[in-house]
Design a protein around this motif. Structure first.
Motif, PDB file in Angstrom:
ATOM      1  N   ARG A   1      12.866 -34.299  46.827  1.00  0.00           N
ATOM      2  CA  ARG A   1      11.959 -35.162  47.653  1.00  0.00           C
ATOM      3  C   ARG A   1      12.931 -36.174  48.069  1.00  0.00           C
ATOM      4  N   THR A   2      13.684 -36.837  47.010  1.00  0.00           N
ATOM      5  CA  THR A   2      14.675 -38.045  47.564  1.00  0.00           C
ATOM      6  C   THR A   2      15.691 -37.593  48.293  1.00  0.00           C
TER       7      THR A   2
ATOM      8  N   PRO B   1       9.153 -31.316  44.878  1.00  0.00           N
ATOM      9  CA  PRO B   1       9.287 -32.163  43.569  1.00  0.00           C
ATOM     10  C   PRO B   1      10.215 -33.413  43.761  1.00  0.00           C
ATOM     11  N   ARG B   2      10.225 -34.482  42.875  1.00  0.00           N
ATOM     12  CA  ARG B   2      10.825 -35.785  42.874  1.00  0.00           C
ATOM     13  C   ARG B   2      12.353 -35.601  43.396  1.00  0.00           C
ATOM     14  N   PRO B   3      13.230 -35.031  42.846  1.00  0.00           N
ATOM     15  CA  PRO B   3      14.532 -34.992  42.947  1.00  0.00           C
ATOM     16  C   PRO B   3      14.897 -34.424  44.518  1.00  0.00           C
TER      17      PRO B   3
ATOM     18  N   THR C   1       7.087 -34.796  51.458  1.00  0.00           N
ATOM     19  CA  THR C   1       6.350 -35.617  50.722  1.00  0.00           C
ATOM     20  C   THR C   1       5.589 -34.771  49.507  1.00  0.00           C
ATOM     21  N   GLU C   2       5.694 -33.776  49.313  1.00  0.00           N
ATOM     22  CA  GLU C   2       5.133 -32.889  48.150  1.00  0.00           C
ATOM     23  C   GLU C   2       5.977 -31.941  47.571  1.00  0.00           C
TER      24      GLU C   2
ATOM     25  N   THR D   1      -0.451 -39.405  49.758  1.00  0.00           N
ATOM     26  CA  THR D   1       1.102 -39.199  49.963  1.00  0.00           C
ATOM     27  C   THR D   1       1.542 -40.291  51.055  1.00  0.00           C
TER      28      THR D   1
END
Length: 590
Positions: A406-407, A402-404, A399-400, A103
């Motif tokens: 995290r963004t 979930p994508r939405p 950094t770990e 990551t």
């Protein structure tokens, strides 16, 4: 991202925001360090003596190297501080990358640390070299622990590298010899063995032995060579007991007994939050009952100091920070509010953080960094090492995600770092101003004393202290900078604390001096012995003090505070150089 690219970006960001620090000059306690360096001799002398009840020989060795290279050139000293900050950020990068190699946790943690707003004091103030050096060695010790994190675990709890603990303990010893604030680091070592390596109790104790040996060696050298108590005096006993209790608790959690604790905590998160809130409320009640004084109020103030400065990217929110104003409601209430906010933040990531062995280890690292400063609120340099641990925790969790999520969180952190960088640039300008003020004041006094050396009596009727939240005070050694000599005597009558304001001073009679703060803001502090200053004047009632300079009377006159100094009979005003501070500069009394 390749490690070398990340390291280059982190270094570029750190150098960009702190480049102006090279022009900050010397301020505050820097002059005591310079005075000691001027004495000459082998660097071994730093291992054979104390420095105001501190034993920090490696810090002085680093200062002596700068002195050998450039003499009293502040640029050299600041350049070394900046280099140490970059090294510390690189070590944070390596630690984060070792814990989460797939990551961007390492680069994110390093950038958060490099641009942490409150770290400006540690980086820009030359006297904070001790904190920088201790942090670099502490982070090196932690990196030596975690560098094989992905390796298979074994019963020794070190990933198959028996020498890792010895190397790390050696770095720990170097950290201690830089500054005693690293003393809690064995807690992180035990935390890594228990949580990071799932070691047995026996293996945990085995891995701790080199760290305890390093601590014992440091304590013996500190006492025998420095002449300082091995534990720092009776006042340090509560911290020592707490330190031992935490180590014992960690060993007790070995053999994966902490896994059961984790299950119970996960199942009863609401109960834990309620208990934490109740404990904070109980401390607040005790502090309120004692009218903002006592142990409960002090500990809440420390919590407020740490939480605000570790989390807020905005500095100088308060003229007088709430955690520095004992006896007021804000002193303890601010800390209570900060602790509740921290508890709510922890509640948001509770379940996810509990399941991550690395977060448990980093929490022990944060605890190890905070324990030695659990009674300190005076300077944000104390939070330099804790900010590294916190940056690693935040980066690992973010950094770990979930994508939405995290963004969105990464965007918020980018804004936070941008604000922090802007705040650092503002504080660098404040440090530059403080350097110009101090250097200009020293040269003005020295010019009046020249050509004599070691003669003359200098009195500052008002002295600037911590204006703009940087170090602006003058010391006897400050006047040594221009020509290498000092006046015979230096006294301070009143301190103008934290809030910059106008002051007027003049002779009322040949033996009476009047000092007026026309728009008084509660920031004048007085001393009967001209050495130990009390809290700023808040009462409107007249106050009279007998000082070595004469009788001093303070009285309120509408919005103004008026000080009248009637010189002592034996004091010849013709033999004294009087100065006062007002609105950014030291001025001679006319």
């Amino acid at each position: 991202m390749k490690t070398w690219i990340a390291a280059a970006l982190v270094a570029a960001a750190a150098v960009a925001v702190y480049w102006g620090a090279l022009a900050s000059g010397f301020v505050g306690d820097d002059f005591m360090i310079l005075h000691r360096l001027r004495a000459g001799g082998s660097v071994l002398r730093f291992f054979r003596g104390e420095f105001f009840d501190y034993y920090r020989p490696l810090g002085f060795v680093a200062h002596a190297a700068d002195w050998r290279l450039a003499g009293a050139d502040a640029v050299q000293f600041h350049a070394t501080n900046l280099l140490l900050h970059v090294l510390a950020a690189w070590l944070v990068l390596l630690i984060g990358s070792a814990l989460a190699p797939r990551t961007l946790a390492g680069p994110l943690a390093a950038m958060l640390f490099a641009l942490h707003a409150s770290n400006h004091e540690a980086v820009v103030w030359i006297s904070a070299r001790f904190d920088l050096l201790a942090t670099v060695f502490s982070l090196l010790a932690v990196y030596l622990l975690v560098r094989s994190h992905g390796a298979a675990r074994d019963q020794d709890g070190d990933g198959g590298q028996p020498g890792a603990a010895i190397l790390a303990a050696t770095a720990f010893l170097a950290a201690l010899l830089s500054k005693e604030a690293a003393v809690g680091l064995p807690i992180a070592a035990a935390g890594y063995a228990v949580f990071g390596r799932h070691a047995s109790a026996r293996a945990t104790v085995k891995r701790l032995l080199p760290w305890i040996a390093a601590l014992a060696f440091y304590s013996a050298v500190r006492h025998l060579a420095g002449g300082i108590s091995t534990i720092g005096g009776a006042g340090k006993l509560p911290k020592l007991v707490t330190f031992a209790a935490i180590l014992a608790a960690l060993v007790a959690l070995a053999d994966d007994r902490w896994i059961g604790l984790r299950r119970r905590l996960a199942a009863h998160g609401g109960v834990v939050l309620a208990c934490a809130t109740g404990a904070i409320a109980a401390l607040a009640v005790l502090a309120a009952a004692a009218h903002g004084t006592g142990l409960a109020a002090d500990k809440l103030a420390v919590a407020g100091f740490a939480a605000f400065n570790l989390i807020s990217p905005v500095l100088d929110v308060f003229d007088l920070p709430f955690y520095l104003d004992p006896g007021t409601t804000a002193y303890w209430a601010g800390g209570a509010a900060a602790l509740i906010a921290a508890a709510l933040l922890v509640a948001l990531v509770w379940r996810r953080a509990l399941q991550d062995d690395r977060v448990w280890f980093l929490a022990s690292f944060l605890l190890a960094a905070l324990l030695p400063i659990s009674a300190l609120t005076e300077g944000t340099r104390y939070l330099y090492l804790p900010s590294a641990a916190l940056a690693l925790i935040v980066a690992l969790l973010v950094t770990e995600l979930p994508r939405p999520a995290r963004t969105v969180t990464a965007g918020a952190l980018a804004i936070l770092m941008a604000v922090s960088a802007w705040q650092i640039s503002r504080k660098v300008r404040d440090w530059q101003w403080a350097g110009r003020l101090t250097g200009g004041g020293a040269r003005m006094v020295d010019a009046a004393l020249a050509p004599s050396c070691g003669q003359g009596h200098v009195v500052f009727l008002t002295e600037p202290v911590a204006l703009r939240s940087v170090y602006t005070h003058f010391l006897y050694e400050t006047f040594e900078l221009p020509r290498g000599c000092m006046p015979a005597q230096f006294d301070v009558l009143a301190r103008l604390v934290r809030i910059d304001s106008a002051v007027e001073a003049h002779w009322q009679t040949p033996r009476d001096i009047v000092i007026v703060a026309p728009e008084y803001q509660g920031n004048l502090s007085l001393s009967a012995d001209l050495r130990n200053f009390g809290p700023p004047i808040r009462s409107t009632a007249p106050l009279t003090l007998d000082t070595p300079l004469g009788r001093l009377r303070a009285e309120r006159d509408g919005a103004a505070e008026r000080l009248t100094l009637s010189l002592a009979p034996g004091l010849d005003p013709r033999q004294v150089l009087f100065y006062y501070y007002s609105q950014g500069a030291m001025r001679p009394l006319q």
